[in-house]
Motif scaffolding. Sequence first.
Motif, mmCIF file in Angstrom:
data_model
loop_
_atom_site.group_PDB
_atom_site.id
_atom_site.type_symbol
_atom_site.label_atom_id
_atom_site.label_comp_id
_atom_site.label_asym_id
_atom_site.label_seq_id
_atom_site.Cartn_x
_atom_site.Cartn_y
_atom_site.Cartn_z
ATOM 1 N N SER A 16 13.114 -25.864 -27.521
ATOM 2 C CA SER A 16 13.337 -24.837 -26.396
ATOM 3 C C SER A 16 13.013 -23.511 -26.685
ATOM 4 C CB SER A 16 14.678 -25.103 -25.663
ATOM 5 O OG SER A 16 14.856 -24.244 -24.669
ATOM 6 N N ALA A 17 12.926 -22.605 -25.773
ATOM 7 C CA ALA A 17 12.691 -21.127 -26.212
ATOM 8 C C ALA A 17 14.382 -20.571 -26.161
ATOM 9 C CB ALA A 17 11.560 -20.270 -25.327
ATOM 10 N N TYR A 18 15.182 -21.275 -25.472
ATOM 11 C CA TYR A 18 16.422 -20.638 -25.646
ATOM 12 C C TYR A 18 17.552 -21.323 -26.114
ATOM 13 C CZ TYR A 18 14.060 -20.052 -20.889
ATOM 14 O OH TYR A 18 13.277 -19.674 -19.723
ATOM 15 N N ASN A 19 18.385 -20.466 -26.734
ATOM 16 C CA ASN A 19 19.379 -20.871 -27.489
ATOM 17 C C ASN A 19 20.653 -21.332 -26.799
ATOM 18 O OD1 ASN A 19 18.382 -20.395 -30.131
ATOM 19 N ND2 ASN A 19 18.768 -18.261 -29.680
ATOM 20 N N ALA A 20 20.736 -20.795 -25.764
ATOM 21 C CA ALA A 20 21.989 -21.331 -24.427
ATOM 22 C C ALA A 20 21.709 -20.842 -23.115
ATOM 23 C CB ALA A 20 23.394 -20.520 -25.230
ATOM 24 N N LEU A 21 22.043 -21.578 -22.551
ATOM 25 C CA LEU A 21 21.839 -21.130 -20.972
ATOM 26 C C LEU A 21 23.240 -21.206 -20.225
ATOM 27 C CD1 LEU A 21 19.187 -24.075 -20.088
ATOM 28 C CD2 LEU A 21 18.768 -21.571 -20.568
ATOM 29 N N ILE A 22 23.453 -19.988 -19.638
ATOM 30 C CA ILE A 22 24.670 -19.840 -18.766
ATOM 31 C C ILE A 22 24.341 -20.011 -17.513
ATOM 32 C CG2 ILE A 22 26.442 -17.871 -18.294
ATOM 33 C CD1 ILE A 22 25.907 -16.492 -20.958
ATOM 34 N N GLY A 23 25.121 -20.765 -17.060
ATOM 35 C CA GLY A 23 24.897 -21.186 -15.289
ATOM 36 C C GLY A 23 25.716 -20.232 -14.464
ATOM 37 N N GLN A 24 25.368 -20.335 -13.182
ATOM 38 C CA GLN A 24 25.848 -19.488 -12.090
ATOM 39 C C GLN A 24 27.414 -19.646 -12.273
ATOM 40 O OE1 GLN A 24 23.897 -17.468 -10.507
ATOM 41 N NE2 GLN A 24 25.380 -16.451 -9.987
ATOM 42 N N THR A 25 27.884 -20.742 -12.256
ATOM 43 C CA THR A 25 29.269 -20.653 -12.176
ATOM 44 C C THR A 25 29.931 -19.881 -13.127
ATOM 45 O OG1 THR A 25 29.178 -22.997 -11.271
ATOM 46 C CG2 THR A 25 31.280 -22.320 -12.310
ATOM 47 N N LEU A 39 16.278 -8.405 -19.718
ATOM 48 C CA LEU A 39 17.159 -9.111 -20.723
ATOM 49 C C LEU A 39 18.355 -8.377 -20.897
ATOM 50 C CD1 LEU A 39 14.919 -9.919 -23.656
ATOM 51 C CD2 LEU A 39 15.574 -11.385 -21.992
ATOM 52 N N CYS A 40 18.852 -8.082 -19.533
ATOM 53 C CA CYS A 40 20.351 -7.296 -19.478
ATOM 54 C C CYS A 40 21.311 -8.037 -18.595
ATOM 55 C CB CYS A 40 19.818 -6.022 -18.760
ATOM 56 S SG CYS A 40 21.167 -4.923 -18.556
ATOM 57 N N MET A 41 22.598 -7.791 -18.927
ATOM 58 C CA MET A 41 23.686 -8.426 -18.173
ATOM 59 C C MET A 41 24.884 -7.459 -18.019
ATOM 60 S SD MET A 41 25.552 -11.955 -18.386
ATOM 61 C CE MET A 41 26.749 -11.541 -19.810
ATOM 62 N N LYS A 42 25.140 -7.319 -16.897
ATOM 63 C CA LYS A 42 26.381 -6.177 -16.556
ATOM 64 C C LYS A 42 27.490 -7.002 -16.162
ATOM 65 C CE LYS A 42 23.550 -1.803 -16.237
ATOM 66 N NZ LYS A 42 23.309 -0.753 -15.250
ATOM 67 N N PHE A 43 28.735 -6.601 -16.413
ATOM 68 C CA PHE A 43 29.846 -7.313 -15.665
ATOM 69 C C PHE A 43 31.026 -6.379 -15.878
ATOM 70 C CE2 PHE A 43 29.567 -8.328 -20.308
ATOM 71 C CZ PHE A 43 30.884 -8.144 -20.852
ATOM 72 N N SER A 44 32.115 -6.321 -15.187
ATOM 73 C CA SER A 44 33.152 -5.591 -15.130
ATOM 74 C C SER A 44 34.287 -5.729 -16.085
ATOM 75 C CB SER A 44 33.700 -5.503 -13.571
ATOM 76 O OG SER A 44 34.178 -6.669 -13.422
ATOM 77 N N ALA A 50 30.647 -3.176 -18.475
ATOM 78 C CA ALA A 50 30.092 -3.409 -19.596
ATOM 79 C C ALA A 50 28.648 -3.789 -19.465
ATOM 80 C CB ALA A 50 30.937 -4.451 -20.473
ATOM 81 N N THR A 51 27.652 -3.603 -20.492
ATOM 82 C CA THR A 51 26.260 -3.941 -20.506
ATOM 83 C C THR A 51 25.821 -4.612 -21.948
ATOM 84 O OG1 THR A 51 25.915 -2.032 -19.081
ATOM 85 C CG2 THR A 51 24.099 -3.153 -20.319
ATOM 86 N N ILE A 52 25.174 -5.799 -21.560
ATOM 87 C CA ILE A 52 24.669 -6.565 -22.567
ATOM 88 C C ILE A 52 23.271 -6.472 -22.568
ATOM 89 C CG2 ILE A 52 24.498 -8.697 -23.882
ATOM 90 C CD1 ILE A 52 27.402 -9.146 -22.831
ATOM 91 N N LYS A 53 22.516 -5.936 -23.488
ATOM 92 C CA LYS A 53 21.019 -5.783 -23.570
ATOM 93 C C LYS A 53 20.605 -6.668 -24.763
ATOM 94 C CE LYS A 53 20.435 -1.253 -21.490
ATOM 95 N NZ LYS A 53 20.019 0.122 -21.574
ATOM 96 N N GLY A 54 19.304 -7.491 -24.200
ATOM 97 C CA GLY A 54 18.815 -8.400 -25.302
ATOM 98 C C GLY A 54 17.590 -7.604 -25.986
ATOM 99 N N LEU A 58 12.480 -9.565 -30.123
ATOM 100 C CA LEU A 58 12.740 -10.963 -30.778
ATOM 101 C C LEU A 58 12.745 -11.914 -29.669
ATOM 102 C CD1 LEU A 58 14.545 -12.162 -32.974
ATOM 103 C CD2 LEU A 58 16.607 -11.548 -31.999
ATOM 104 N N ALA A 59 12.956 -11.832 -28.393
ATOM 105 C CA ALA A 59 12.848 -12.666 -27.470
ATOM 106 C C ALA A 59 11.602 -13.109 -27.461
ATOM 107 C CB ALA A 59 13.231 -12.126 -26.119
ATOM 108 N N CYS A 60 10.583 -12.573 -27.220
ATOM 109 C CA CYS A 60 9.071 -12.899 -27.480
ATOM 110 C C CYS A 60 8.770 -13.702 -28.609
ATOM 111 C CB CYS A 60 8.030 -11.558 -27.212
ATOM 112 S SG CYS A 60 8.058 -10.740 -25.912
ATOM 113 N N LYS A 61 9.419 -13.270 -29.788
ATOM 114 C CA LYS A 61 8.799 -13.889 -30.871
ATOM 115 C C LYS A 61 9.694 -15.133 -31.092
ATOM 116 C CE LYS A 61 9.934 -13.832 -35.997
ATOM 117 N NZ LYS A 61 10.515 -12.918 -37.190
ATOM 118 N N CYS A 62 10.813 -15.457 -30.367
ATOM 119 C CA CYS A 62 11.427 -16.853 -30.140
ATOM 120 C C CYS A 62 10.429 -17.681 -29.422
ATOM 121 C CB CYS A 62 12.765 -16.603 -29.802
ATOM 122 S SG CYS A 62 14.037 -15.806 -30.896
ATOM 123 N N TYR A 63 10.292 -16.840 -28.348
ATOM 124 C CA TYR A 63 9.332 -17.638 -27.252
ATOM 125 C C TYR A 63 8.022 -18.077 -27.765
ATOM 126 C CZ TYR A 63 6.513 -19.043 -23.123
ATOM 127 O OH TYR A 63 6.057 -19.818 -22.031
#
Length: 204
Positions: A16-25, A39-44, A50-54, A58-63
């Motif tokens: 798979s091109a993914y290391n982990a999948l995080i569900g909506q829950t 490739l960005c996630m923001k949460f309080s 807080a902001t997490i950026k991919g 690297l993502a293209c290389k893994c894919y």
Amino acid sequence: MSKKLSVDYIVVDVTSAYNALIGQTTLNRFPAVVSTPHLCMKFSTMEGIATIKGDQKLACKCYNESLKFKRQPAEQKGDPATWSLYVGGSSNKSGNRAGVILESNQGTRIELSLRFEFPTSNNQVEYEALLAGLKLAKEVGAERLMVFSDLQVITSQINSTYQPKDPIIKKYLDEAREQLTHFAEGEVRHIAQDPMPELMPSPN
């Protein structure tokens, strides 16, 4: 800024091109907002947002690396495995819950427990479980798939013997039929009993 959250993962040995999948829950528990194109996630957090950026490169290389894994010719790998997908769900005052079991005739078995934090009906819960199972089957590379559901109205809709009037259910149906086209062989059958009551997560 940080925020800790305990998450249970299901480990699957697949290409798979993914290391982990995080569900909506899980995302709802943060709560978090995700932008896949960026490739960005923001949460309080207690300190603010807080902001997490991919890493795009690297993502293209893994894919691209994942695309190098070619499937063996049919004469070398033999007949593809036959996968069975069991889905079940319920919507009541105690909560909206569902379960998914995906297993092959070669011994692989994957179980998922789903809980929905939004108002929904029994039909919607069953379709959510079905779509989650179909996407999982596609991810593991299933070619032959048998789908089993205890909700006859759903199996009848997919097999074109009963057409829904609810526009929301119609969208679920269209998505399920589209997902089924990804498999070389796919069949949906009704079973009399809920196949996985033990997988239904507790409403608490």
